[in-house]
Design an enzyme around this catalytic site. Structure first.
Site, short mmCIF file in Angstrom:
data_model
loop_
_atom_site.label_atom_id
_atom_site.label_comp_id
_atom_site.label_asym_id
_atom_site.label_seq_id
_atom_site.Cartn_x
_atom_site.Cartn_y
_atom_site.Cartn_z
N TYR A 25 -6.64 22.50 -2.64
CA TYR A 25 -5.94 21.38 -1.99
C TYR A 25 -6.97 20.40 -1.42
O TYR A 25 -6.80 19.18 -1.50
CB TYR A 25 -5.03 21.94 -0.88
CG TYR A 25 -4.59 20.94 0.15
CD1 TYR A 25 -3.72 19.90 -0.18
CD2 TYR A 25 -5.04 21.03 1.47
CE1 TYR A 25 -3.32 18.98 0.78
CE2 TYR A 25 -4.65 20.12 2.42
CZ TYR A 25 -3.79 19.09 2.08
OH TYR A 25 -3.41 18.18 3.02
N SER A 107 -5.05 14.53 12.23
CA SER A 107 -4.03 14.02 11.30
C SER A 107 -2.63 14.18 11.86
O SER A 107 -2.35 15.11 12.63
CB SER A 107 -4.14 14.81 9.99
OG SER A 107 -2.99 14.66 9.20
N GLN A 128 -4.54 9.94 13.87
CA GLN A 128 -4.17 9.23 12.64
C GLN A 128 -2.65 9.24 12.48
O GLN A 128 -2.01 10.27 12.62
CB GLN A 128 -4.83 9.91 11.42
CG GLN A 128 -4.42 9.35 10.06
CD GLN A 128 -3.24 10.08 9.44
OE1 GLN A 128 -3.11 11.31 9.62
NE2 GLN A 128 -2.39 9.37 8.75
N TYR A 130 0.74 8.32 10.03
CA TYR A 130 1.42 7.89 8.80
C TYR A 130 2.71 7.23 9.22
O TYR A 130 3.44 7.78 10.06
CB TYR A 130 1.77 9.10 7.93
CG TYR A 130 0.65 9.66 7.10
CD1 TYR A 130 -0.10 8.85 6.25
CD2 TYR A 130 0.35 11.02 7.14
CE1 TYR A 130 -1.12 9.37 5.47
CE2 TYR A 130 -0.67 11.56 6.35
CZ TYR A 130 -1.40 10.72 5.53
OH TYR A 130 -2.40 11.26 4.76
N THR A 156 -2.91 4.93 8.53
CA THR A 156 -3.26 5.11 7.11
C THR A 156 -2.24 4.39 6.24
O THR A 156 -1.04 4.66 6.32
CB THR A 156 -3.29 6.61 6.76
OG1 THR A 156 -4.29 7.23 7.59
CG2 THR A 156 -3.64 6.85 5.31
N ARG A 165 -1.00 15.41 -7.46
CA ARG A 165 -2.12 16.36 -7.37
C ARG A 165 -1.80 17.53 -8.28
O ARG A 165 -1.05 18.44 -7.91
CB ARG A 165 -2.31 16.81 -5.93
CG ARG A 165 -2.16 15.66 -4.92
CD ARG A 165 -3.35 15.42 -4.05
NE ARG A 165 -3.18 14.23 -3.23
CZ ARG A 165 -2.90 14.24 -1.92
NH1 ARG A 165 -2.76 15.38 -1.28
NH2 ARG A 165 -2.77 13.10 -1.27
N LYS A 252 -6.70 2.27 7.89
CA LYS A 252 -7.43 3.15 6.97
C LYS A 252 -6.83 3.07 5.57
O LYS A 252 -5.60 3.05 5.42
CB LYS A 252 -7.34 4.60 7.49
CG LYS A 252 -7.99 5.64 6.60
CD LYS A 252 -8.00 6.98 7.32
CE LYS A 252 -8.70 8.06 6.52
NZ LYS A 252 -7.88 8.57 5.41
N HIS A 276 -8.88 7.53 0.20
CA HIS A 276 -8.29 8.82 0.56
C HIS A 276 -9.06 9.96 -0.12
O HIS A 276 -8.48 11.00 -0.47
CB HIS A 276 -6.81 8.85 0.16
CG HIS A 276 -5.91 9.55 1.15
ND1 HIS A 276 -5.14 8.88 2.06
CD2 HIS A 276 -5.66 10.87 1.35
CE1 HIS A 276 -4.43 9.76 2.76
NE2 HIS A 276 -4.75 10.97 2.37
C1 LIG Z 1 -7.48 18.14 2.35
C2 LIG Z 1 -7.43 16.70 2.79
C3 LIG Z 1 -6.36 16.28 3.57
C4 LIG Z 1 -6.30 14.95 3.98
N1 LIG Z 1 -5.28 14.56 4.82
C5 LIG Z 1 -5.29 13.30 5.32
C6 LIG Z 1 -4.33 12.93 6.29
O1 LIG Z 1 -3.52 13.73 6.74
N2 LIG Z 1 -4.36 11.64 6.74
C7 LIG Z 1 -5.28 10.73 6.28
O2 LIG Z 1 -5.26 9.58 6.71
N3 LIG Z 1 -6.21 11.07 5.38
C8 LIG Z 1 -6.25 12.34 4.90
N4 LIG Z 1 -7.22 12.70 4.02
C9 LIG Z 1 -8.24 11.73 3.61
C10 LIG Z 1 -9.44 11.78 4.56
O3 LIG Z 1 -9.09 11.28 5.82
C11 LIG Z 1 -10.61 10.93 4.02
O4 LIG Z 1 -10.16 9.63 3.74
C12 LIG Z 1 -11.25 11.54 2.77
O5 LIG Z 1 -11.26 12.94 2.83
C13 LIG Z 1 -12.69 11.02 2.62
O6 LIG Z 1 -13.27 11.48 1.45
P1 LIG Z 1 -14.17 12.81 1.37
O7 LIG Z 1 -13.20 13.95 1.37
O8 LIG Z 1 -14.85 12.65 0.04
O9 LIG Z 1 -15.09 12.82 2.55
C14 LIG Z 1 -7.31 14.02 3.58
C15 LIG Z 1 -8.38 14.47 2.83
C16 LIG Z 1 -8.45 15.79 2.42
C17 LIG Z 1 -9.64 16.25 1.61
#
Ligand SMILES: Cc1cc2nc3c(=O)[nH]c(=O)nc-3n(C[C@H](O)[C@H](O)[C@H](O)COP(=O)(O)O)c2cc1C
Length: 353
Positions: A25, A107, A128, A130, A156, A165, A252, A276
């Site tokens: 995930y 989150s 953060q 949504y 976001t 996914r 974001k 993201h």
């Molecule tokens: C498992 C996972 C869950 C995520 N959940 C959220 C979320 O709930 N809200 C959000 O704004 N971004 C979410 N993101 C995006 C991260 O905030 C971020 O933008 C991203 O992970 C950055 O890239 P990186 O994983 O390569 O560092 C998620 C990322 C991952 C890997």
């Protein structure tokens, strides 16, 4: 015991310790994962200019993000379901970030709630949001974040609908989720993780407590999120959030100069250049390739933060050299958390796995 001295080492250890559906995930991206791969490939392709004859005896990584002093311009990005990588994962992340002197962002879809994290960690964290169909719930989350003294709200915008996914679907983490025999056997082979989860403060979605139609769990979360999805989200909603939130507001998920300017026109204090982590619009450019044009278009009107592929201090350096004020890491944090819990996130020197 192997020496752990890179995010790659922590990733390998997390893969052994965390059930596959949860590890993947975090690890995988959307659709054909083109953007996921580009985030890393384009960072790797940037070369550093080697200069010599410069006194580097005294150096400092100290900086600031959104007016908040930080020991290093690298925060922990909001990641949903963090508490499934390690028991009380959000609390571990917030504490580790506070100890390191960097921001932590919680989150909306966290396991530990806003209140759990603020009770367990005295240092204020970012929140953060949504946008959801239920305006009252959005308002409620913002007032809970205010009550928890969150100084910064990250709104976001790059998830109007959930990206496809493929791995999550195969692993049964899709809507509706499936507990397959394979998943059950996999969990049985990760006893450390399973025992930790038994002792977790929560195993459901803290901020959504009381909102889910069935007692907690992924199934009810997915149906609730489906009902609450708000694909109509527009810049008018950003203006609405700006009017509600008195603190610092960060937008974001910006990948285009026009959107960056629009965000500032509506009163954003900063933006996060982000796709993201390659989990949403596959085919979009890497964050690092989009960054310089966005910085140029903004002409210093707001802070530009960055995420997407950060796995080392050198990656942070490349983003700063491309115009970012600070960075966030998502996957790197979750690998560390899955590998060693709070100690993994706090780790700052090579250690044995
Ligand atoms: C498992 C996972 C869950 C995520 N959940 C959220 C979320 O709930 N809200 C959000 O704004 N971004 C979410 N993101 C995006 C991260 O905030 C971020 O933008 C991203 O992970 C950055 O890239 P990186 O994983 O390569 O560092 C998620 C990322 C991952 C890997």
């Amino acid at each position: 015991m192997a020496i752990l001295n890179s995010i790659a080492d922590l990733r390998a250890l997390a893969r052994r310790r965390v059930p596959r559906a949860i590890f993947e995930y975090a690890d995988r991206g959307s659709y054909d994962e083109l953007t996921l791969r580009r985030n890393r490939a384009d960072l790797d392709a940037l070369q550093l200019r080697q200069r010599v004859g410069i006194d580097v005896a005294k150096i400092s990584t100290a900086s600031s993000m959104l007016g908040q002093a930080c020991a290093l311009p690298l925060g922990i990005a909001p990641t949903g379901l963090t508490g499934l990588f390690h028991r009380d994962g959000e609390i571990c992340g917030a504490r580790a970030a506070a100890a390191a002197g960097v921001p932590f962002c919680l989150s909306t879809v966290s396991i530990c709630s806003i209140e759990d994290v603020s009770e367990a960690c005295a240092t204020p964290f970012w929140f953060q949001l949504y946008l959801m169909r239920d305006r009252g719930f959005n308002e409620d989350l913002m007032s809970r974040a205010r009550a928890a003294r969150c100084p910064v709200l990250l709104l976001t915008l790059d998830l109007p609908v959930l990206g496809l996914r493929r791995r999550d679907a195969k692993n049964g983490l899709s809507v509706p989720p499936r507990l397959t025999l394979g998943n059950a056997l996999d969990i049985a082979s990760k006893p450390g993780w399973a025992l930790g989860m038994l002792r977790a403060r929560r195993r459901t979605f803290g901020n959504l407590d009381g909102r889910l139609t069935a007692p907690g769990g992924l199934r009810s979360l997915s149906s609730w999120l489906n009902e609450q999805a708000y694909p109509q989200a527009s810049w008018q909603d950003v203006a609405w959030v700006r009017a509600q939130w008195p603190g610092r507001l960060v937008i974001k998920g910006i990948l285009d100069p026009e959107d960056a300017c629009r965000a500032v026109d509506l009163g954003a204090d900063a933006i996060v250049v982000s796709n993201h982590g390659g989990r949403q619009l596959d085919g979009a450019p890497s964050s690092i390739s989009a960054l310089p044009r966005i910085v140029a278009a903004l002409q210093g009107r707001c802070e530009v933060l960055f995420d997407g592929g950060i796995m080392s201090g050198q990656d942070v350096l490349k983003a700063l050299a491309s115009g970012a004020q600070g960075c966030f890491m998502g996957k790197a944090f979750l690998y560390a958390l899955g590998a060693r819990g709070e100690a993994g996130v706090t780790l700052h020197r090579p250690t044995r796995g």
